[in-house]
Write an enzyme that holds these catalytic residues in place. Structure first.
Site, PDB file in Angstrom:
ATOM      1  N   SER A 278      -3.432  -1.144   4.851  1.00 30.00           N
ATOM      2  CA  SER A 278      -2.203  -1.207   5.640  1.00 30.00           C
ATOM      3  C   SER A 278      -1.011  -0.944   4.740  1.00 30.00           C
ATOM      4  O   SER A 278      -1.048  -1.234   3.538  1.00 30.00           O
ATOM      5  CB  SER A 278      -2.048  -2.584   6.254  1.00 30.00           C
ATOM      6  OG  SER A 278      -1.833  -3.508   5.211  1.00 30.00           O
ATOM      7  N   LYS A 279       0.037  -0.399   5.350  1.00 32.77           N
ATOM      8  CA  LYS A 279       1.174  -0.006   4.513  1.00 32.77           C
ATOM      9  C   LYS A 279       1.921  -1.208   3.967  1.00 32.77           C
ATOM     10  O   LYS A 279       2.742  -1.080   3.086  1.00 32.77           O
ATOM     11  CB  LYS A 279       2.089   0.965   5.245  1.00 32.77           C
ATOM     12  CG  LYS A 279       2.875   0.420   6.395  1.00 32.77           C
ATOM     13  CD  LYS A 279       3.804   1.512   6.894  1.00 32.77           C
ATOM     14  CE  LYS A 279       4.506   1.035   8.159  1.00 32.77           C
ATOM     15  NZ  LYS A 279       5.070   2.075   8.950  1.00 32.77           N
ATOM     16  N   ARG A 280       1.611  -2.386   4.478  1.00 33.85           N
ATOM     17  CA  ARG A 280       2.222  -3.590   3.914  1.00 33.85           C
ATOM     18  C   ARG A 280       1.700  -3.852   2.506  1.00 33.85           C
ATOM     19  O   ARG A 280       2.337  -4.499   1.699  1.00 33.85           O
ATOM     20  CB  ARG A 280       1.905  -4.813   4.774  1.00 33.85           C
ATOM     21  CG  ARG A 280       2.738  -4.813   5.995  1.00 33.85           C
ATOM     22  CD  ARG A 280       2.450  -5.964   6.910  1.00 33.85           C
ATOM     23  NE  ARG A 280       3.528  -5.998   7.856  1.00 33.85           N
ATOM     24  CZ  ARG A 280       4.426  -6.962   7.942  1.00 33.85           C
ATOM     25  NH1 ARG A 280       4.344  -8.017   7.150  1.00 33.85           N
ATOM     26  NH2 ARG A 280       5.398  -6.900   8.807  1.00 33.85           N
TER      27      ARG A 280
ATOM     28  N   ARG B 130       9.854  -2.558  -2.622  1.00 36.06           N
ATOM     29  CA  ARG B 130       8.755  -3.494  -2.914  1.00 36.06           C
ATOM     30  C   ARG B 130       8.712  -3.869  -4.380  1.00 36.06           C
ATOM     31  O   ARG B 130       8.507  -5.015  -4.736  1.00 36.06           O
ATOM     32  CB  ARG B 130       7.444  -2.827  -2.568  1.00 36.06           C
ATOM     33  CG  ARG B 130       7.173  -3.035  -1.190  1.00 36.06           C
ATOM     34  CD  ARG B 130       5.726  -3.458  -1.022  1.00 36.06           C
ATOM     35  NE  ARG B 130       5.552  -3.269   0.369  1.00 36.06           N
ATOM     36  CZ  ARG B 130       4.866  -2.285   0.906  1.00 36.06           C
ATOM     37  NH1 ARG B 130       4.126  -1.529   0.144  1.00 36.06           N
ATOM     38  NH2 ARG B 130       4.850  -2.113   2.170  1.00 36.06           N
TER      39      ARG B 130
END
Ligand code: GLU
Length: 493
Positions: free
Chosen positions: A253-255, A469
């Site tokens: 997932s892109k998280r 991030r």
């Protein structure tokens, strides 16, 4: 065996995902290894979420990777059009066949009734699903309701007992009880088909012999098989591939990991190395060789060598492979040429130059001022974010909220980004300079740099996300619990 035809059927509702390329690769290899064809079909029946931009990004990303298709948009064959939004008449004709032979019915239930039904089923600890309320309406009742303009959907009938058994190329016999399967809506109240209906009709009409797709579709397969039976068609062979996973085994997932193919291009990976890496996801060459080209993979492909353990998409391993390609496959001239084409792509340079020109005195100032546009990750630490009135917690919040807001934009451009930044500055009740400070640091590695707005537009959402991030992580990171609280605050912000 009939001619082998496989397909990739992306829905253009988001970023071009590495998972789409992975499934496309295996479909293409399977088809070509059997002398067959690989088709690309755009599943854009969800009109609210599908965008042209997403379609363009998916097509260009697959092309960038070298995953061209034998038939599809831009490469018309006999089975087109290859965009579902251009096939409405085909779906209307086909749903009529199912209404006529009694395997589908019109359902006039209101969303209020369906909500109440669901609530009741939850309370009674029953499997939620449609209860067949409208399945018994007579033709005349339906006609009257239609004539009075009552909105309705069309659903498929599902057997009330027994199970659906089918063979999966990788998993062997699969058996799913019909009690688990809902009376799926085939045509929505706006007349558009759902994924399930359009997908089956198209796979049949496009003569797809093998449906190779992600394992998340396995529970939908009984509905699809039943639709083939209702039409009296032969079903294709099904093969459900294991899903890509993050190193912690959760679904990719892109998280947790960049998932957009554009990110890997923007970070300067070689497409052939990324494609090779995707080929290593759950598959190995018979020789055990880890480095292989697309044509080598196609020549030695054997789907039974796909292992079902969830393949881990591990960037460190990709870095290793990419480095190997750079050293072993590129001559110095090729390196120079491909690096220049990547770093100095004319559209990108044209965007950056006006920003640098305003600020430099000599060309030798360019690298230190504009180097961050081509850097992978920046050298920043918690101290880089030291500021008289913004502490680490506030800085992380600014970074996270900005990212979440930017992610809601369909397109990053000067106007849309500026609007986001201004609205957030006002909500945070900060001076614009102070608000932008953590963004300057996270994006460029410096406290003062080229305009944040322009930088975001040029870096693009994928690199912006990665930098934000990184910034949050050097500031100490946001725990799961803090993340939940922040999300709540953001929703009411
Ligand atoms: N449109 C579906 C998707 O986005 C296709 C699934 C399938 O291959 O049947 O994944």
């Amino acid at each position: 065996m009939n001619k082998v035809r496989t397909r990739i059927a992306p829905s253009p509702t988001g970023d071009p995902h590495v998972g789409t390329a992975y499934i496309a690769l295996f479909n293409r290899c399977f088809a070509h290894q059997h002398g067959g064809e690989f088709v690309l079909r755009i599943e854009d029946t969800d009109q609210q979420r599908s965008t042209d931009k997403s379609e363009q990004d998916i097509l260009s990303s697959l092309q960038w990777l070298g995953l061209s298709w034998d038939e599809g948009p831009g490469c018309e064959g006999n089975a087109g059009p290859y965009r579902q939004s251009e096939r409405s008449q085909i779906y209307s004709d086909h749903i009529q066949l199912l209404l006529d032979n009694g395997s589908a019915f019109r359902c006039f239930c209101t969303s209020q009734r369906l909500d109440e039904l669901r609530k009741q089923q939850m309370q009674d600890k029953e499997q939620p699903g449609y209860d067949g309320h409208c399945a018994g309406l007579s033709e005349q009742e339906c006609e009257e309701k239609c004539a009075s303009g009552e909105p309705h959907v069309i659903r498929m009938k599902i057997p009330d007992a027994g199970e659906c058994d089918f063979e999966d190329m990788l998993r062997g016999s699969v058996s799913i009880a019909w009690s688990q399967i809902d009376m799926q809506v085939l045509i929505k109240s706006d007349g558009m088909p759902t994924y399930h209906f359009a997908n089956v009709v198209d796979d049949h009409l496009m003569e797809i012999s093998h449906v190779i797709r992600g394992e998340e579709w396995i529970n939908s397969t009984p509905k699809h098989i039943l639709l083939y039976q209702y039409f009296g068609w032969e079903a294709p062979v099904f093969c459900h591939m294991p899903l890509l996973r993050n190193p912690d085994k959760s679904k990719l997932s892109k998280r947790k990991n960049p998932t957009s193919i554009r990110y890997y291009d923007a970070m300067g990976y070689l497409p052939e190395a990324l494609l090779n890496y995707l080929g290593m996801m759950g598959w190995t060459m018979p020789s055990g060789e880890e480095k292989f080209s697309l044509s080598e993979m196609e020549a030695s492909f054997d789907i039974s060598r796909v292992s079902l353990g969830g393949p881990i998409f591990d960037i460190e391993k990709l870095d290793w492979l990419n480095g190997k390609y750079i050293r072993e496959e590129l001559s110095d001239e090729e390196f120079a040429q491909r690096f220049a084409a990547w770093a100095f792509a004319p559209e990108k340079v044209a965007q950056i130059v006006p920003l640098l020109k305003q600020r430099v005195e000599r060309f030798s100032d360019v690298a230190s001022l504009g180097g961050f546009f081509i850097d992978g990750s920046l050298e920043i630490s918690e101290e880089s974010f030291a500021h008289k009135s913004i502490d680490s917690a506030q800085a992380m919040k600014i970074l996270q909220f900005t990212l979440w807001k930017l992610e809601t934009l369909d397109e990053l451009n000067r106007v849309s980004v500026e609007e986001v930044l201004q609205a957030l500055t006002a909500k945070f009740d900060l001076k614009i300079r102070d608000f932008l400070f953590p963004l300057f640091v996270a994006l460029s590695g410096k406290a003062v740099s080229t305009s944040v707005i322009e930088s975001i537009v040029i870096l693009g959402i994928d690199i912006t996300r990665a930098r934000v991030r990184q910034g949050i992580s050097v500031l100490g990171g946001i725990s799961k619990k803090q993340g939940k609280a922040l999300e709540k605050e953001f929703r009411n912000f």
